[in-house]
Design a protein around this motif. Structure first.
Motif, PDB file in Angstrom:
ATOM      1  N   GLN A 149       0.847  -1.204  -0.090  1.00 24.51           N
ATOM      2  CA  GLN A 149       0.061   0.127   0.171  1.00 24.51           C
ATOM      3  C   GLN A 149       0.905   1.284   0.031  1.00 24.51           C
ATOM      4  N   GLN A 150       2.004   1.217   0.790  1.00 24.47           N
ATOM      5  CA  GLN A 150       3.030   2.467   0.724  1.00 24.47           C
ATOM      6  C   GLN A 150       3.463   2.642  -0.519  1.00 24.47           C
ATOM      7  N   GLU A 151       3.753   1.565  -1.277  1.00 29.09           N
ATOM      8  CA  GLU A 151       4.236   1.832  -2.498  1.00 29.09           C
ATOM      9  C   GLU A 151       3.322   2.310  -3.532  1.00 29.09           C
ATOM     10  N   VAL A 152       2.109   1.915  -3.294  1.00 31.58           N
ATOM     11  CA  VAL A 152       1.006   2.309  -4.325  1.00 31.58           C
ATOM     12  C   VAL A 152       0.660   3.704  -4.008  1.00 31.58           C
ATOM     13  N   ASP A 153       0.681   4.143  -2.725  1.00 31.42           N
ATOM     14  CA  ASP A 153       0.553   5.682  -2.577  1.00 31.42           C
ATOM     15  C   ASP A 153       1.704   6.349  -3.001  1.00 31.42           C
ATOM     16  N   GLU A 154       2.989   5.800  -2.861  1.00 25.03           N
ATOM     17  CA  GLU A 154       3.976   6.622  -3.349  1.00 25.03           C
ATOM     18  C   GLU A 154       4.029   6.779  -4.681  1.00 25.03           C
ATOM     19  N   TRP A 155       3.846   5.829  -5.570  1.00 25.35           N
ATOM     20  CA  TRP A 155       3.581   5.998  -7.184  1.00 25.35           C
ATOM     21  C   TRP A 155       2.363   7.105  -7.561  1.00 25.35           C
ATOM     22  N   GLN A 156       1.190   6.958  -6.659  1.00 25.76           N
ATOM     23  CA  GLN A 156       0.043   7.736  -6.958  1.00 25.76           C
ATOM     24  C   GLN A 156       0.576   9.136  -6.962  1.00 25.76           C
ATOM     25  N   GLY A 157       1.325   9.445  -5.650  1.00 25.50           N
ATOM     26  CA  GLY A 157       1.974  10.752  -5.628  1.00 25.50           C
ATOM     27  C   GLY A 157       3.044  11.080  -6.881  1.00 25.50           C
ATOM     28  N   LYS A 158       3.573  10.313  -7.263  1.00 24.37           N
ATOM     29  CA  LYS A 158       4.521  10.551  -8.376  1.00 24.37           C
ATOM     30  C   LYS A 158       3.615  10.710  -9.758  1.00 24.37           C
ATOM     31  N   VAL A 159       2.771   9.834  -9.837  1.00 23.19           N
ATOM     32  CA  VAL A 159       1.762  10.124 -11.159  1.00 23.19           C
ATOM     33  C   VAL A 159       1.295  11.605 -11.019  1.00 23.19           C
ATOM     34  N   GLN A 160       0.787  11.911  -9.842  1.00 25.18           N
ATOM     35  CA  GLN A 160       0.026  13.128  -9.757  1.00 25.18           C
ATOM     36  C   GLN A 160       1.121  14.260 -10.015  1.00 25.18           C
ATOM     37  N   ARG A 161       2.255  14.286  -9.539  1.00 30.52           N
ATOM     38  CA  ARG A 161       3.330  15.266  -9.623  1.00 30.52           C
ATOM     39  C   ARG A 161       3.804  15.100 -11.172  1.00 30.52           C
ATOM     40  N   CYS A 162       3.987  14.024 -11.817  1.00 28.10           N
ATOM     41  CA  CYS A 162       4.413  14.028 -13.050  1.00 28.10           C
ATOM     42  C   CYS A 162       3.400  14.710 -13.946  1.00 28.10           C
ATOM     43  N   GLN A 163       2.112  14.231 -13.978  1.00 29.44           N
ATOM     44  CA  GLN A 163       0.871  15.045 -14.615  1.00 29.44           C
ATOM     45  C   GLN A 163       0.984  16.264 -14.438  1.00 29.44           C
ATOM     46  N   GLN A 164       1.308  16.763 -13.154  1.00 32.59           N
ATOM     47  CA  GLN A 164       1.218  18.270 -13.116  1.00 32.59           C
ATOM     48  C   GLN A 164       2.429  18.853 -13.841  1.00 32.59           C
ATOM     49  N   GLN A 165       3.533  18.342 -13.758  1.00 32.92           N
ATOM     50  CA  GLN A 165       4.748  18.893 -14.374  1.00 32.92           C
ATOM     51  C   GLN A 165       4.463  18.831 -15.909  1.00 32.92           C
ATOM     52  N   PHE A 166       3.942  17.781 -16.377  1.00 32.99           N
ATOM     53  CA  PHE A 166       3.369  17.591 -17.905  1.00 32.99           C
ATOM     54  C   PHE A 166       2.471  19.025 -18.101  1.00 32.99           C
ATOM     55  N   ASP A 167       1.470  19.056 -17.491  1.00 30.37           N
ATOM     56  CA  ASP A 167       0.414  20.015 -17.788  1.00 30.37           C
ATOM     57  C   ASP A 167       1.044  21.588 -17.778  1.00 30.37           C
ATOM     58  N   ASP A 168       1.856  21.609 -16.486  1.00 36.25           N
ATOM     59  CA  ASP A 168       2.623  22.766 -16.393  1.00 36.25           C
ATOM     60  C   ASP A 168       3.654  23.369 -17.520  1.00 36.25           C
ATOM     61  N   ILE A 169       4.426  22.669 -18.085  1.00 39.11           N
ATOM     62  CA  ILE A 169       5.272  22.655 -19.053  1.00 39.11           C
ATOM     63  C   ILE A 169       4.277  22.935 -20.264  1.00 39.11           C
ATOM     64  N   SER A 170       3.427  22.268 -20.468  1.00 40.06           N
ATOM     65  CA  SER A 170       2.606  22.515 -21.628  1.00 40.06           C
ATOM     66  C   SER A 170       1.864  23.879 -21.642  1.00 40.06           C
ATOM     67  N   ALA A 171       1.340  24.212 -20.496  1.00 38.47           N
ATOM     68  CA  ALA A 171       0.626  25.614 -20.467  1.00 38.47           C
ATOM     69  C   ALA A 171       1.913  26.592 -20.839  1.00 38.47           C
ATOM     70  N   GLU A 172       2.946  26.472 -20.099  1.00 38.11           N
ATOM     71  CA  GLU A 172       4.050  27.537 -20.257  1.00 38.11           C
ATOM     72  C   GLU A 172       4.399  27.698 -21.531  1.00 38.11           C
ATOM     73  N   ILE A 173       4.669  26.469 -22.301  1.00 42.97           N
ATOM     74  CA  ILE A 173       5.093  26.555 -23.783  1.00 42.97           C
ATOM     75  C   ILE A 173       4.019  27.293 -24.432  1.00 42.97           C
ATOM     76  N   LYS A 174       2.845  27.184 -24.288  1.00 42.33           N
ATOM     77  CA  LYS A 174       1.791  27.824 -25.045  1.00 42.33           C
ATOM     78  C   LYS A 174       1.785  29.437 -24.846  1.00 42.33           C
TER      79      LYS A 174
END
Length: 221
Positions: A149-174
């Motif tokens: 469960q700890q590993e699931v929680d850890e990777w859920q957090g990473k997924v959210q951070r990576c998605q946010q980074q992707f969304d942020d860089i996409s918006a910044e590029i535009k």
């Protein structure tokens, strides 16, 4: 990457096309600079040859005309050199700077691809951790569930951070591309007008030199 936003597909194609054509223009400008400098040197040789010929020409009118022709060619030699400098500093170097900017833009688009890949990798790892947790649940492995469960929680957090980074860089590029396009158009307009005006001034100066020389040619009898 599988692009979900058509804006990026269109913009990447546009940037690559502009970059390729600017590279061709830059190469052409470098050739023009070389040709103008060679023409300047050749014009100088014409000036020297005409001057030498005028000193040994016995016909007074022709000698005077040749001497003035040498003066005109010498002045034009300097103008050709100035034109080459205009080609180089006003346009060629300007284009070179923008080629560097387009290179940086392509790197930024690549960073977005890397951000997307990181996001996809995190999602894949999260799926694996969930599968592991599911297997432990089915096997009633309570001793492994907390860690799973700890590993699931850890990777859920990473997924959210990576998605946010992707969304942020996409918006910044535009945002940055919109600002860049406005600046680019203004920069090109200013430099092209400056280049045209400079070339026109040189051509007008050349015409004035030849107009001043014409009477000496007509006086040859």
């Amino acid at each position: 990457m599988d692009e979900n936003d058509p804006w990026f597909d269109d913009k990447i194609t546009e940037v690559e096309s502009l970059d390729a054509n600017l590279q061709k223009l830059h190469n052409a400008m470098k050739s023009l600079v070389t040709s103008r400098r060679e023409l300047s040197l050749l014009t100088g040789l014409v000036a020297k040859s005409a001057a030498m010929l005028s000193t040994c020409e016995e016909h007074t009118g022709l000698s005077r005309a040749l001497s003035n022709l040498a003066d005109v060619e010498e002045k034009i030699e300097l103008l050709r050199s100035e034109q080459a400098n205009s080609d180089f500093f006003i346009l060629a170097e300007f284009i070179k700077d923008y080629l560097g900017l387009f290179g940086a833009i392509k790197c930024i688009f690549h960073e977005r691809v890397k951000a997307f890949q990181n996001w996809q990798y995190a999602q894949m790892q999260l799926s694996k951790r969930r599968e592991n947790r599911g297997r432990f649940e089915l096997a009633n492995r309570a001793d492994k569930l907390d860690q799973a469960q700890q590993e699931v929680d850890e990777w859920q957090g990473k997924v959210q951070r990576c998605q946010q980074q992707f969304d942020d860089i996409s918006a910044e590029i535009k945002r940055e591309m919109e600002r860049f396009e406005l600046t680019r158009v203004k920069d090109f307009k200013v430099n092209i007008i400056k280049y045209i005006e400079d070339q026109m001034a040189h051509q007008q100066q050349i015409v004035s030199y030849w107009e001043a020389f014409a009477p000496f040619a007509r006086e040859i009898v």
